[in-house]
Design a protein around this motif. Structure first.
Motif, PDB file in Angstrom:
ATOM      1  N   ALA A   1      47.851  36.551  48.667  1.00 57.08           N
ATOM      2  CA  ALA A   1      48.921  37.545  48.782  1.00 57.08           C
ATOM      3  C   ALA A   1      49.662  37.347  50.096  1.00 57.08           C
ATOM      4  N   ARG A   2      48.915  37.006  51.137  1.00 57.42           N
ATOM      5  CA  ARG A   2      49.561  36.789  52.431  1.00 57.42           C
ATOM      6  C   ARG A   2      50.480  35.560  52.364  1.00 57.42           C
ATOM      7  N   LEU A   3      49.983  34.489  51.708  1.00 58.96           N
ATOM      8  CA  LEU A   3      50.812  33.274  51.543  1.00 58.96           C
ATOM      9  C   LEU A   3      52.103  33.579  50.795  1.00 58.96           C
ATOM     10  N   LEU A   4      52.013  34.532  49.865  1.00 60.23           N
ATOM     11  CA  LEU A   4      53.174  34.864  49.034  1.00 60.23           C
ATOM     12  C   LEU A   4      54.013  35.990  49.636  1.00 60.23           C
ATOM     13  N   GLY A   5      53.595  36.442  50.834  1.00 60.58           N
ATOM     14  CA  GLY A   5      54.345  37.505  51.517  1.00 60.58           C
ATOM     15  C   GLY A   5      54.237  38.850  50.824  1.00 60.58           C
ATOM     16  N   LEU A   6      53.058  39.107  50.222  1.00 64.45           N
ATOM     17  CA  LEU A   6      52.921  40.343  49.436  1.00 64.45           C
ATOM     18  C   LEU A   6      52.132  41.448  50.141  1.00 64.45           C
ATOM     19  N   GLY A   7      51.643  41.178  51.355  1.00 60.69           N
ATOM     20  CA  GLY A   7      50.947  42.242  52.087  1.00 60.69           C
ATOM     21  C   GLY A   7      49.481  42.384  51.726  1.00 60.69           C
ATOM     22  N   TYR A   8      48.843  43.386  52.326  1.00 63.30           N
ATOM     23  CA  TYR A   8      47.396  43.604  52.220  1.00 63.30           C
ATOM     24  C   TYR A   8      47.120  45.032  51.775  1.00 63.30           C
ATOM     25  N   PRO A   9      46.133  45.295  50.927  1.00 59.33           N
ATOM     26  CA  PRO A   9      45.269  44.319  50.253  1.00 59.33           C
ATOM     27  C   PRO A   9      46.007  43.602  49.132  1.00 59.33           C
ATOM     28  N   GLY A  10      45.601  42.351  48.911  1.00 58.55           N
ATOM     29  CA  GLY A  10      46.351  41.507  47.987  1.00 58.55           C
ATOM     30  C   GLY A  10      46.053  41.744  46.519  1.00 58.55           C
ATOM     31  N   GLY A  11      44.829  42.222  46.218  1.00 57.30           N
ATOM     32  CA  GLY A  11      44.439  42.342  44.813  1.00 57.30           C
ATOM     33  C   GLY A  11      45.372  43.196  43.965  1.00 57.30           C
ATOM     34  N   PRO A  12      45.595  44.445  44.362  1.00 60.65           N
ATOM     35  CA  PRO A  12      46.421  45.308  43.510  1.00 60.65           C
ATOM     36  C   PRO A  12      47.838  44.772  43.317  1.00 60.65           C
ATOM     37  N   VAL A  13      48.435  44.200  44.373  1.00 62.41           N
ATOM     38  CA  VAL A  13      49.824  43.744  44.263  1.00 62.41           C
ATOM     39  C   VAL A  13      49.913  42.471  43.407  1.00 62.41           C
ATOM     40  N   ILE A  14      48.946  41.574  43.551  1.00 61.01           N
ATOM     41  CA  ILE A  14      48.956  40.361  42.708  1.00 61.01           C
ATOM     42  C   ILE A  14      48.721  40.758  41.247  1.00 61.01           C
ATOM     43  N   ASP A  15      47.804  41.683  41.042  1.00 62.01           N
ATOM     44  CA  ASP A  15      47.516  42.185  39.688  1.00 62.01           C
ATOM     45  C   ASP A  15      48.825  42.669  39.031  1.00 62.01           C
ATOM     46  N   ARG A  16      49.614  43.407  39.821  1.00 62.55           N
ATOM     47  CA  ARG A  16      50.847  43.990  39.293  1.00 62.55           C
ATOM     48  C   ARG A  16      51.921  42.914  39.052  1.00 62.55           C
ATOM     49  N   ILE A  17      52.142  42.074  40.063  1.00 61.40           N
ATOM     50  CA  ILE A  17      53.209  41.069  39.960  1.00 61.40           C
ATOM     51  C   ILE A  17      52.880  40.010  38.905  1.00 61.40           C
ATOM     52  N   ALA A  18      51.594  39.722  38.739  1.00 60.33           N
ATOM     53  CA  ALA A  18      51.171  38.698  37.761  1.00 60.33           C
ATOM     54  C   ALA A  18      51.631  39.057  36.349  1.00 60.33           C
ATOM     55  N   LYS A  19      51.792  40.331  36.102  1.00 58.35           N
ATOM     56  CA  LYS A  19      52.206  40.771  34.758  1.00 58.35           C
ATOM     57  C   LYS A  19      53.613  40.281  34.418  1.00 58.35           C
ATOM     58  N   GLU A  20      54.401  39.981  35.485  1.00 57.80           N
ATOM     59  CA  GLU A  20      55.774  39.498  35.255  1.00 57.80           C
ATOM     60  C   GLU A  20      55.847  37.974  35.250  1.00 57.80           C
ATOM     61  N   GLY A  21      54.715  37.303  35.517  1.00 61.05           N
ATOM     62  CA  GLY A  21      54.738  35.841  35.605  1.00 61.05           C
ATOM     63  C   GLY A  21      54.029  35.174  34.435  1.00 61.05           C
ATOM     64  N   ASP A  22      54.116  33.816  34.435  1.00 66.45           N
ATOM     65  CA  ASP A  22      53.488  33.032  33.369  1.00 66.45           C
ATOM     66  C   ASP A  22      52.164  32.466  33.896  1.00 66.45           C
ATOM     67  N   PRO A  23      51.043  32.891  33.322  1.00 70.48           N
ATOM     68  CA  PRO A  23      49.749  32.410  33.831  1.00 70.48           C
ATOM     69  C   PRO A  23      49.521  30.916  33.581  1.00 70.48           C
TER      70      PRO A  23
END
Ligand code: KG4
Ligand code: ZN
Length: 357
Positions: A175-197
């Motif tokens: 999350a830090r590498l992607l500039g998404l802040g801390y903690p990274g889990g919840p934000v990656i969980d959310r943003i991942a829904k808009e991306g292609d796994p």
């Protein structure tokens, strides 16, 4: 629950949560938690010294509010349980010192217990007695383990663990590498829904045949995890986009990273269960909140005939109620308390469920 069930106070301070829980046998009375997470945000991860100081500030108010909300006095408590390890040394020391002081002042027996086993013990507060043939998958910012629980109070074995970063730590670093802040889990969980796994095929750590081996001849890291190579792969990927002056596809990277983590965790957990005859799996730790992990684990467990149990989020993250729950089971099984002379053990193995006198 019978009134004779032990009333146990549990104290947790292994990382950034100051937890005080009170249970009566298998009944949860209160689960008070103060978190210092906000104080770590600007550093992008838990700073041990800050966590220790925050425990010092939070302990007494958290204890007072727990006793008040449960409507019990210290005099009524039958036993005190505290996390002695694994965890951050300085943070553990605050909880253990507080627990020893309380035990000394009140004359109550004190149990020094294992944080990881407590994550499993919480299951008794959510659904009662633990089933036989039980495995546990613990995934948080500080740990990533697969356990075999033959007996909660006398026989817990480590089947696999991370050899570098914990799963939650990988989320936080990516999350830090992607500039998404801390903690990274919840934000990656959310943003991942808009991306292609499937956008980027990131490496799945310790899944090559040389690590896995075969069922007859298991590799050294068959049930272990590694996430640091994945983190490096994400860093290289971001750099490539930046070098070319292209926009970084944050949602696709987040989704592909998450898929790699969750794919490895779920496949390894199910393999470990299958090979050890574990037909029940309990999920614990902060990463248990992850929507993709829950989805894929539920699907893979169901295909393998494994019954999955996921306690509510407040009992999955670090808390004092899980410590109290395990303490109550130790009291009920007549396990001797730990006395006052034990030390914290930041690397306490799961086989040491509670420290002996
Ligand atoms: O168990 P926990 O609250 O604390 C300790 O690790 O001590 O777990 C926190 C970790 C953090 O790394 C956070 O990024 C991760 O759990 N986490 C998640 C999610 N929510 C929290 N990871 C993935 N998906 C989530 N939804
Ligand atoms: Zn934990």
């Amino acid at each position: 629950m019978s009134p004779s069930a032990p009333l146990v106070l549990g104290i947790e301070s292994s990382c950034d949560e100051t937890g005080v829980g009170i249970v009566r046998g298998t009944e949860l009375l209160v689960n008070a938690v103060a978190s210092s997470m906000e104080e770590h945000v600007r550093f992008g991860g838990v700073i041990p010294e800050i966590a220790s100081r925050a425990h010092l500030d939070a302990f007494v108010p958290t204890l007072e509010s727990a006793l008040k909300d449960a409507g019990v006095s210290l005099a009524e408590i039958d036993a005190i349980a505290v996390t002695s390890g694994p965890g951050l040394s300085g943070a553990l020391m605050v909880g253990v010192s507080a627990a020893k002081a309380l035990a000394l002042a009140t004359g109550k027996p004190l149990y020094a217990i294992n944080h990881l086993v407590a994550h499993v013990g919480v299951g008794i507060l959510d659904g009662g007695e633990l089933p036989e043939n039980l495995g546990a998958l613990l995934v948080s910012g500080g740990h990533t383990e697969i356990l075999q629980v033959n007996s909660l109070t006398s026989d817990v074995r480590l089947l696999g663990a991370t050899i570098d970063d914990a799963a939650g730590e990988a989320y936080d670093k990516v999350a830090r590498l992607l500039g998404l802040g801390y903690p990274g889990g919840p934000v990656i969980d959310r943003i991942a829904k808009e991306g292609d796994p499937k956008a980027i095929r990131f490496p799945r750590g310790l899944t090559l045949p040389k690590f896995i081996g075969t069922e007859e001849d298991p590799g050294k890291h068959r049930h272990d995890f590694s996430f640091s190579g994945l983190k490096t792969a994400v860093a290289r990927c971001v750099e490539q986009y930046q070098k070319r002056g292209e926009e970084v596809p944050v949602a696709d990277i987040a989704a592909s990273f998450q898929e790699a983590v969750v794919d490895v965790i779920t496949s390894k957990a199910v393999r470990a269960c299958r090979e050890h005859g574990l037909t029940n799996l309990l999920l614990g730790g902060g990463v248990a909140a992850n929507s993709r992990l829950r989805e894929l684990l539920a699907a893979r467990c169901s295909s393998a005939g494994i019954t999955l149990r996921v306690p509510p989020r407040s009992l999955c993250t670090d808390n004092g109620a899980m410590v109290a729950a395990l303490g109550a089971q130790l009291v009920a099984d007549n396990v001797l308390p730990s006395g006052l002379k034990f030390s914290t053990d930041s690397g306490q193995p799961v086989s040491l469920i509670s420290l002996a006198v």
